[in-house]
Write an enzyme that holds these catalytic residues in place. Structure first.
Site, short mmCIF file in Angstrom:
data_model
loop_
_atom_site.label_atom_id
_atom_site.label_comp_id
_atom_site.label_asym_id
_atom_site.label_seq_id
_atom_site.Cartn_x
_atom_site.Cartn_y
_atom_site.Cartn_z
N HIS A 135 5.80 -1.25 33.87
CA HIS A 135 4.61 -2.12 33.91
C HIS A 135 4.84 -3.20 34.95
CE1 HIS A 135 1.32 -4.73 32.64
NE2 HIS A 135 0.84 -3.66 32.04
N ASP B 204 0.22 3.04 27.27
CA ASP B 204 -0.24 4.44 27.35
C ASP B 204 0.75 5.43 26.76
OD1 ASP B 204 -1.57 3.38 30.39
OD2 ASP B 204 -2.78 4.18 28.73
C1 SDX Z 1 -1.69 0.50 32.58
O1 SDX Z 1 -1.65 -3.80 35.03
C2 SDX Z 1 -1.94 -3.58 33.82
O2 SDX Z 1 -2.01 -4.50 33.00
C3 SDX Z 1 -2.22 -2.15 33.48
C4 SDX Z 1 -2.42 -1.84 32.00
C5 SDX Z 1 -3.69 -2.49 31.46
O3 SDX Z 1 -3.75 -2.73 30.24
O4 SDX Z 1 -4.66 -2.66 32.24
O5 SDX Z 1 -1.33 -2.29 31.24
C6 SDX Z 1 -2.60 -0.34 31.76
O6 SDX Z 1 -2.08 0.91 33.65
C7 SDX Z 1 -0.28 0.75 32.11
C8 SDX Z 1 0.58 1.55 33.16
C9 SDX Z 1 0.23 3.04 33.03
N1 SDX Z 1 0.87 3.78 34.15
C10 SDX Z 1 1.94 4.58 33.93
O7 SDX Z 1 2.50 4.70 32.85
C11 SDX Z 1 2.39 5.35 35.18
C12 SDX Z 1 3.92 5.30 35.33
N2 SDX Z 1 4.33 3.92 35.67
C13 SDX Z 1 4.33 3.54 37.02
O8 SDX Z 1 3.90 4.31 38.01
C14 SDX Z 1 4.63 2.07 37.29
O9 SDX Z 1 5.60 1.65 36.43
C15 SDX Z 1 3.45 1.14 37.24
C16 SDX Z 1 2.30 1.65 38.05
C17 SDX Z 1 3.00 0.96 35.82
C18 SDX Z 1 3.89 -0.23 37.78
O10 SDX Z 1 4.13 -0.07 39.12
P1 SDX Z 1 4.84 -1.23 40.00
O11 SDX Z 1 4.83 -2.53 39.28
O12 SDX Z 1 4.23 -1.14 41.36
O13 SDX Z 1 6.36 -0.77 40.05
P2 SDX Z 1 6.98 0.13 41.17
O14 SDX Z 1 6.16 1.39 41.34
O15 SDX Z 1 7.23 -0.72 42.38
O16 SDX Z 1 8.37 0.53 40.50
C19 SDX Z 1 9.49 -0.35 40.54
C20 SDX Z 1 10.72 0.56 40.48
C21 SDX Z 1 10.69 1.66 41.54
O17 SDX Z 1 12.03 2.05 41.78
P3 SDX Z 1 12.86 1.35 43.04
O18 SDX Z 1 11.97 1.47 44.26
O19 SDX Z 1 13.07 -0.09 42.60
O20 SDX Z 1 14.14 2.15 43.13
O21 SDX Z 1 10.72 1.27 39.22
C22 SDX Z 1 10.56 2.66 39.47
C23 SDX Z 1 10.01 2.81 40.86
O22 SDX Z 1 10.39 4.08 41.43
N3 SDX Z 1 9.59 3.14 38.46
C24 SDX Z 1 9.70 4.28 37.78
C25 SDX Z 1 8.60 4.29 36.90
N4 SDX Z 1 7.86 3.19 37.07
C26 SDX Z 1 8.49 2.48 38.04
N5 SDX Z 1 10.60 5.28 37.84
C27 SDX Z 1 10.40 6.33 36.99
N6 SDX Z 1 9.36 6.41 36.09
C28 SDX Z 1 8.46 5.42 36.03
N7 SDX Z 1 7.43 5.48 35.15
#
Ligand code: SDX
Length: 394
Positions: free
Chosen positions: A272, A329
């Site tokens: 998140h 989710d």
């Molecule tokens: C919702 O914003 C909100 O409030 C949203 C929400 C709401 O109520 O409106 O809460 C609802 O959208 C919840 C999120 C649902 N999405 C998912 O579950 C999809 C999987 N999660 C991600 O793609 C990600 O964690 C996000 C989109 C939720 C957050 O993305 P960020 O903040 O841009 O984080 P990032 O992509 O920059 O990741 C940071 C690091 C990265 O690794 P490094 O580059 O540091 O090595 O964490 C890793 C990412 O590769 N990472 C993950 C991961 N999520 C982040 N690695 C593996 N699996 C994951 N799920």
């Protein structure tokens, strides 16, 4: 000519507005709607009460809630002419696509929504119409996909009962939802009702900032929510857990796959932008999943896989280091399944819950007279150059 620009892709460190609606503390896992902790609202409030609270700023007194509910109930029917839109959709059309276009077309049927200078009572009418019609449109999109006859709303029912009636009722027989299902739906809708400046709420605000009407702004929010990184994650989680189950349930293999930078696969439902220790909603939903499945006598192996996956991931340095925990989710789809909601309707359920939050954000933006959203950029393209005639191009 513009001085310096602060580049902030994804607005990770940008506050786009000031708002009095929802408070998040990502470190402490705090979520409050208008100051009330989500844990208390999820246990004690009704979704209509929470909708009123988010939109008007205070918990309603009994007469205020009754007037609010009655005003909404008057508008639950969808204009007969809109039915032809549904017939045009193929059965495999995703309900989110149908919903976004149907919500936008509401402005065609209710032109008062298009006058940016209309008074507050006209805005309230538009808000109540939308709160009333989204469940009807959502259920119609499902019935259309099933090629079943649409069910008319029954205005003597409560919000959740009416939605379940329109989803699962059939003209040929009476349908009475299990109170366990009604309570679970009420809780899930409350937990999804707002979340400050997330992707879809920011979309609603920026579209509304051009003075596009409320329906068009919300339709844009529905489209933004559809993405698997946002509200589409709840459907993606169940598809992922099912794939893990079919693949033999080797959880470490999938956790390692999610860590592999050369593999686009992510653990859906994890991580998140704001919460870095836990998502308070995920905690409540995880507990509710056990409770609801137990009460409904459902033994869903997917829930066990979800819990094991959470355990393996949270013992893995990669996830702990990055503050990746189950988000809203991760467990919600397991409850939707238990309620009989089909997977392709999961994100529609998220939109139903989020609607009052989107409306509250839009209303606050309008009332605060916020300027049109128009960010700048850092230009990295070609310097000035002259046109090249076709004959000279190589
Ligand atoms: C919702 O914003 C909100 O409030 C949203 C929400 C709401 O109520 O409106 O809460 C609802 O959208 C919840 C999120 C649902 N999405 C998912 O579950 C999809 C999987 N999660 C991600 O793609 C990600 O964690 C996000 C989109 C939720 C957050 O993305 P960020 O903040 O841009 O984080 P990032 O992509 O920059 O990741 C940071 C690091 C990265 O690794 P490094 O580059 O540091 O090595 O964490 C890793 C990412 O590769 N990472 C993950 C991961 N999520 C982040 N690695 C593996 N699996 C994951 N799920």
């Amino acid at each position: 000519e513009t001085g310096y620009i602060t580049l902030d892709p994804g607005f990770k460190n940008t506050g786009s507005t000031s708002s009095a609606i929802t408070f998040l503390d990502g470190e402490k896992g705090i979520l409050r709607y208008r100051g009330y902790p989500i844990e208390q609202l999820a246990e004690k409030a009704s979704f209509m009460e929470v909708a009123y609270l988010l939109i008007y700023g205070e918990l309603p007194q009994a007469h205020e809630l009754e007037n609010f509910h009655n005003s909404i109930t008057k508008h639950t029917l969808v204009h007969e002419d809109m039915k032809q839109f549904f017939e045009a959709y193929p059965a495999q059309a995703h309900p989110m696509g149908i919903l976004a276009s149907m919500v936008c077309s509401l402005s065609t049927f209710y032109p008062e929504s298009q006058d940016p200078n209309r008074g507050y009572e006209a805005i309230d009418l538009t808000i109540h119409r939308l709160l009333a019609k989204l469940p009807t449109l959502a259920a119609m999109s499902y019935k259309n996909a099933m090629r079943h006859p649409a069910m008319y709303p029954k205005n003597e029912l409560g919000y959740c009962e009416n939605f379940l009636h329109m989803m699962f009722g059939m003209p040929t027989e009476e349908y009475t939802p299990d109170p366990v299902v009604v309570d679970a739906l009420n809780k899930l809708l409350i937990l999804h009702a707002d979340h400050e400046q997330n992707c879809s709420a920011s979309t609603v605000r920026i579209v509304g900032s051009s003075q596009a009407n409320l329906y068009a702004s919300i339709a844009a929010g529905v489209s933004a929510l559809w993405g698997p990184l946002h509200g589409g994650a709840n459907q993606a989680v169940i598809e992922m857990l099912t794939k893990i189950q079919e693949d033999g349930g080797d959880l470490q293999k999938w956790v390692d796959k999610a860590k592999d930078k050369n593999d686009a696969f992510r653990l859906m439902g994890f991580g998140h932008r704001v919460y870095k220790n836990f998502d308070p909603r995920a905690k409540i939903i995880k507990k509710a999943a056990d409770d609801v499945l137990d009460k409904l006598g459902i033994d869903d192996p997917i829930l066990d896989i979800a819990k094991q996956l959470e355990k393996v991931a949270l013992e893995d340095e990669y996830f702990v280091q990055r503050g990746l925990y189950p988000n809203v989710d991760f467990y919600s789809g397991i409850i939707y399944r238990a309620l009989g909601i089909p997977t392709e309707m999961f994100t529609v359920m998220f939109a139903l819950g989020r609607l009052p939050g989107w409306i509250a954000q839009w209303k606050e933006m309008v009332e605060n007279g916020e300027p049109i959203g128009r960010p700048r950029q850092v230009y990295t393209g070609a310097n000035e150059r002259d046109y090249v005639p076709m004959s000279d191009r190589k």
